[in-house]
Design an enzyme around this catalytic site. Sequence first.
Site, PDB file in Angstrom:
ATOM      1  N   ILE A 152       0.852  -1.194   0.000  1.00 34.75           N
ATOM      2  CA  ILE A 152       0.000   0.000   0.000  1.00 34.75           C
ATOM      3  C   ILE A 152       0.888   1.246   0.000  1.00 34.75           C
ATOM      4  CG2 ILE A 152      -1.832   1.232   1.261  1.00 34.75           C
ATOM      5  CD1 ILE A 152      -2.725  -1.595   0.478  1.00 34.75           C
TER       6      ILE A 152
ATOM      7  N   ASP B 186       7.643   2.313  -1.407  1.00 37.15           N
ATOM      8  CA  ASP B 186       7.659   1.250  -0.395  1.00 37.15           C
ATOM      9  C   ASP B 186       7.297   1.798   0.991  1.00 37.15           C
ATOM     10  OD1 ASP B 186       8.021  -1.482  -0.230  1.00 37.15           O
ATOM     11  OD2 ASP B 186      10.201  -1.454  -0.145  1.00 37.15           O
TER      12      ASP B 186
ATOM     13  N   ALA C 215      13.345  -4.320   9.367  1.00 40.97           N
ATOM     14  CA  ALA C 215      12.188  -3.489   9.734  1.00 40.97           C
ATOM     15  C   ALA C 215      11.760  -2.707   8.487  1.00 40.97           C
ATOM     16  CB  ALA C 215      12.566  -2.540  10.868  1.00 40.97           C
ATOM     17  N   TRP C 216      10.689  -1.906   8.625  1.00 42.46           N
ATOM     18  CA  TRP C 216      10.128  -1.268   7.440  1.00 42.46           C
ATOM     19  C   TRP C 216      10.587   0.160   7.198  1.00 42.46           C
ATOM     20  CZ3 TRP C 216       7.931   2.515  10.163  1.00 42.46           C
ATOM     21  CH2 TRP C 216       7.284   2.216  11.376  1.00 42.46           C
ATOM     22  N   ASN C 217      11.397   0.716   8.088  1.00 44.10           N
ATOM     23  CA  ASN C 217      11.668   2.153   7.928  1.00 44.10           C
ATOM     24  C   ASN C 217      12.761   2.473   6.912  1.00 44.10           C
ATOM     25  OD1 ASN C 217      13.501   1.006   9.650  1.00 44.10           O
ATOM     26  ND2 ASN C 217      13.546   2.710  11.091  1.00 44.10           N
TER      27      ASN C 217
ATOM     28  N   PRO D  10      10.353  -6.549  21.504  1.00 43.94           N
ATOM     29  CA  PRO D  10       9.663  -7.848  21.693  1.00 43.94           C
ATOM     30  C   PRO D  10      10.048  -8.875  20.627  1.00 43.94           C
ATOM     31  CG  PRO D  10       8.103  -6.035  21.930  1.00 43.94           C
ATOM     32  CD  PRO D  10       9.396  -5.437  21.459  1.00 43.94           C
ATOM     33  N   THR D  11      10.125  -8.462  19.357  1.00 39.67           N
ATOM     34  CA  THR D  11      10.552  -9.407  18.310  1.00 39.67           C
ATOM     35  C   THR D  11      12.002  -9.824  18.554  1.00 39.67           C
ATOM     36  OG1 THR D  11       9.049  -8.359  16.752  1.00 39.67           O
ATOM     37  CG2 THR D  11      10.782  -9.723  15.801  1.00 39.67           C
TER      38      THR D  11
ATOM     39  N   GLU E  58      19.459  -5.210  16.309  1.00 36.46           N
ATOM     40  CA  GLU E  58      19.333  -3.747  16.260  1.00 36.46           C
ATOM     41  C   GLU E  58      17.883  -3.431  16.567  1.00 36.46           C
ATOM     42  OE1 GLU E  58      21.695  -1.757  16.085  1.00 36.46           O
ATOM     43  OE2 GLU E  58      23.322  -2.876  15.156  1.00 36.46           O
TER      44      GLU E  58
ATOM     45  N   GLY F  86      14.757  -1.313  19.288  1.00 41.58           N
ATOM     46  CA  GLY F  86      14.170   0.013  19.470  1.00 41.58           C
ATOM     47  C   GLY F  86      14.875   0.869  20.501  1.00 41.58           C
TER      48      GLY F  86
ATOM     49  N   CYS G 149      14.788   4.414  14.634  1.00 40.93           N
ATOM     50  CA  CYS G 149      15.025   3.766  15.918  1.00 40.93           C
ATOM     51  C   CYS G 149      15.865   4.596  16.879  1.00 40.93           C
ATOM     52  CB  CYS G 149      15.721   2.436  15.672  1.00 40.93           C
ATOM     53  SG  CYS G 149      17.154   2.639  14.621  1.00 40.93           S
TER      54      CYS G 149
ATOM     55  N   LYS H  18      21.825  -2.344  26.609  1.00 39.82           N
ATOM     56  CA  LYS H  18      20.597  -2.715  27.347  1.00 39.82           C
ATOM     57  C   LYS H  18      19.598  -3.373  26.387  1.00 39.82           C
ATOM     58  CE  LYS H  18      19.609   0.705  30.466  1.00 39.82           C
ATOM     59  NZ  LYS H  18      19.531   2.140  30.829  1.00 39.82           N
TER      60      LYS H  18
ATOM     61  N   GLU I 179      26.451  -2.686  13.901  1.00 38.93           N
ATOM     62  CA  GLU I 179      26.478  -2.664  12.444  1.00 38.93           C
ATOM     63  C   GLU I 179      27.464  -1.580  12.015  1.00 38.93           C
ATOM     64  OE1 GLU I 179      22.079  -2.663  11.416  1.00 38.93           O
ATOM     65  OE2 GLU I 179      22.728  -4.611  10.655  1.00 38.93           O
TER      66      GLU I 179
HETATM   67  P1  NDP Z   1       9.066  -5.818  14.140  1.00 40.92           P
HETATM   68  O1  NDP Z   1       9.845  -6.209  15.321  1.00 40.92           O
HETATM   69  O2  NDP Z   1       7.610  -5.918  14.162  1.00 40.92           O
HETATM   70  O3  NDP Z   1       9.553  -6.657  12.868  1.00 40.92           O
HETATM   71  C1  NDP Z   1      10.890  -6.712  12.455  1.00 40.92           C
HETATM   72  C2  NDP Z   1      11.074  -7.852  11.477  1.00 40.92           C
HETATM   73  O4  NDP Z   1      11.004  -9.103  12.170  1.00 40.92           O
HETATM   74  C3  NDP Z   1      10.000  -7.916  10.394  1.00 40.92           C
HETATM   75  O5  NDP Z   1      10.588  -8.330   9.182  1.00 40.92           O
HETATM   76  C4  NDP Z   1       9.063  -8.966  10.945  1.00 40.92           C
HETATM   77  O6  NDP Z   1       8.293  -9.565   9.949  1.00 40.92           O
HETATM   78  C5  NDP Z   1      10.044  -9.947  11.557  1.00 40.92           C
HETATM   79  N1  NDP Z   1       9.478 -10.819  12.583  1.00 40.92           N
HETATM   80  C6  NDP Z   1       8.411 -10.610  13.378  1.00 40.92           C
HETATM   81  N2  NDP Z   1       8.240 -11.646  14.224  1.00 40.92           N
HETATM   82  C7  NDP Z   1       9.234 -12.528  13.987  1.00 40.92           C
HETATM   83  C8  NDP Z   1       9.608 -13.791  14.544  1.00 40.92           C
HETATM   84  N3  NDP Z   1       8.931 -14.344  15.547  1.00 40.92           N
HETATM   85  N4  NDP Z   1      10.698 -14.416  14.042  1.00 40.92           N
HETATM   86  C9  NDP Z   1      11.413 -13.852  13.054  1.00 40.92           C
HETATM   87  N5  NDP Z   1      11.101 -12.672  12.485  1.00 40.92           N
HETATM   88  C10 NDP Z   1      10.033 -12.003  12.942  1.00 40.92           C
HETATM   89  O7  NDP Z   1       9.547  -4.343  13.845  1.00 40.92           O
HETATM   90  P2  NDP Z   1       8.975  -3.290  12.800  1.00 40.92           P
HETATM   91  O8  NDP Z   1       9.090  -3.818  11.404  1.00 40.92           O
HETATM   92  O9  NDP Z   1       7.649  -2.833  13.291  1.00 40.92           O
HETATM   93  O10 NDP Z   1      10.047  -2.114  12.926  1.00 40.92           O
HETATM   94  C11 NDP Z   1       9.986  -1.151  13.921  1.00 40.92           C
HETATM   95  C12 NDP Z   1      10.955  -1.473  15.041  1.00 40.92           C
HETATM   96  O11 NDP Z   1      12.254  -1.647  14.528  1.00 40.92           O
HETATM   97  C13 NDP Z   1      11.044  -0.365  16.044  1.00 40.92           C
HETATM   98  O12 NDP Z   1      11.005  -0.865  17.355  1.00 40.92           O
HETATM   99  C14 NDP Z   1      12.395   0.239  15.799  1.00 40.92           C
HETATM  100  O13 NDP Z   1      12.951   0.881  16.867  1.00 40.92           O
HETATM  101  C15 NDP Z   1      13.190  -0.915  15.313  1.00 40.92           C
HETATM  102  N6  NDP Z   1      14.303  -0.469  14.502  1.00 40.92           N
HETATM  103  C16 NDP Z   1      15.580  -0.570  15.005  1.00 40.92           C
HETATM  104  C17 NDP Z   1      16.656  -0.094  14.296  1.00 40.92           C
HETATM  105  C18 NDP Z   1      18.040  -0.233  14.822  1.00 40.92           C
HETATM  106  O14 NDP Z   1      18.958  -0.270  14.025  1.00 40.92           O
HETATM  107  N7  NDP Z   1      18.264  -0.339  16.114  1.00 40.92           N
HETATM  108  C19 NDP Z   1      16.483   0.554  13.004  1.00 40.92           C
HETATM  109  C20 NDP Z   1      15.123   0.578  12.555  1.00 40.92           C
HETATM  110  C21 NDP Z   1      14.079   0.086  13.294  1.00 40.92           C
HETATM  111  P3  NDP Z   1       6.939  -8.893   9.448  1.00 40.92           P
HETATM  112  O15 NDP Z   1       6.938  -7.457   9.838  1.00 40.92           O
HETATM  113  O16 NDP Z   1       6.997  -9.054   8.003  1.00 40.92           O
HETATM  114  O17 NDP Z   1       5.845  -9.669  10.115  1.00 40.92           O
END
Ligand code: NDP
Length: 485
Positions: free
Chosen positions: A29, A95, A152-154, A232-233, A251, A253, A285, A452, A459
């Site tokens: 979308i 994207d 992640a998607w950002n 959490p992931t 990497e 949040g 993040c 933490k 990276e």
């Molecule tokens: P999510 O944690 O929801 O997802 C991250 C990735 O993990 C996605 O590709 C997701 O798949 C996949 N995933 C989800 N569950 C599992 C599982 N059980 N096993 C394996 N893979 C899994 O994060 P968001 O995509 O919502 O991204 C936002 C988060 O990312 C924020 O908390 C942000 O702070 C963090 N972030 C950290 C960065 C850093 O470098 N420290 C940089 C950018 C973002 P799918 O979404 O396709 O279901």
Amino acid sequence: MTHPAQPKASHFINGEYVEDTAGTPIPVIYAATGEQIATVYAATPAIVEQALSTAKEAQKAWAKMTGTERGRILRRAADIMRERNHELSVLETYDTGKPLQETLVADATSGADALEYFGGLAGSLTGEHIPMGEDWVYTVREALGLCVGIGAWNYPTQIACWKGAPALACGNSMVFKPSETTPLCALKVAEILHEAGAPAGIYNVIQGMGEVGGALVTDPRVDKVSLTGSVPTGKKVYAAAAEGMKHVTMELGGKSPLIIFDDADIDNAVGGAINGNFYSSGQVCSNGTRVFVQKGIKEKFLARLAERTGNAILGDPMDEATSFGPMVTENQMNIVLGYIEKGKEEGARVVCGGNRADMPGYYIQPTVFADVTDDMTIAREEIFGPVMSVLDFDTEEEVIARANDTEFGLSAGVFTNDFSRAHRVIGQLEAGSCFINSYNDAPVEAPFGGVKASGVGRENSKEAIKHFSQVKSVYVRMGDVEAAF
Ligand code: NDP
């Protein structure tokens, strides 16, 4: 008519696009309009198997090439990415919804920097010679094997390259799974790497949600998992990787502090707070979302911040004049709007913004809350949207304790003209990526990552090499072997 963002197929495996429409359809979308612009299909177990077996097999020959040969391919890919920057930036905007003004300078270009940097390092990955009298030990820096990247998607292009470039430089192969929200850009990274000469199977991209990520992480053939995602992931993936004793980079949040002392240059501090909260509409993040401002300059800071935030141009992301885009999805917009409501309910003062923007797409006004206290939800939880919390403080000692009072530890920043204070304060902040009189710079030369709950590993920079390779040590005896019997 097919939209230009529609990829040739959902997956890129063994050097070519592969489709399997038996997988769950994933609509793509465009966040600026809400319109569906493409569809991909989640990887079926057969696709997961194809990607893993091909990457496992291809890695052996790749690791046997010299580092210089591998590096040349990565550097060629960097050149192709730069030549196609405009086209790749438009795709990144489709994207993610991020404005072209940003994607032209921060996504394919940052991916190309990683490919160029690690391509340059690949030829100089060496071990050590350790003399032991007549004997000696030598060490060899070896590839880990098959690495999984989950994004992640950002920053879909950047994350695919930040993980892929060091992995490949060290002689590993990769299976990369982008976020289901932004499946398009990583496919281009794979296509370009292969066009640059990467052997088939070295860098593969497969689509899917958490289950596909889970299948990759638990496969016994996988040696390393690098995840960019939420805490959490991260906990789930780290635990699953531990089951198989796999290497990890996490990497995750943050809820990072940005501390502004009353001797700081106000306009620079306001600029740092804007970069650290509103770039990519706050979906970063490392953002400094807890802005601690010393009481003496609070109102002056807020007035200048409100004035400059008022200059944000919300609009069509493809118009290069637009400086502020939508949230990535309707769901993310609703999460962020929920936090804004919480902020209002818990008594924070809205200085500017505070609502959904009155236009199509998932836009939220850049929002600043003042009079925020440490216990408010908006000061404790990662929001991942354009919501800045301004908190007051009196003393250096007090602000350090409050800044560290969080489970997260990704980033931290200090604005002051007193350089001994700047270093003293940074030295006491519990964070991995820090800034003095700046915020959110992430050059490939600098290590990036958190402490933490914000993650493990680093990276970028030479540090990333350590996380995509392992050391073998070899003792060489010149004389006879002595034994007890
Ligand atoms: P999510 O944690 O929801 O997802 C991250 C990735 O993990 C996605 O590709 C997701 O798949 C996949 N995933 C989800 N569950 C599992 C599982 N059980 N096993 C394996 N893979 C899994 O994060 P968001 O995509 O919502 O991204 C936002 C988060 O990312 C924020 O908390 C942000 O702070 C963090 N972030 C950290 C960065 C850093 O470098 N420290 C940089 C950018 C973002 P799918 O979404 O396709 O279901």
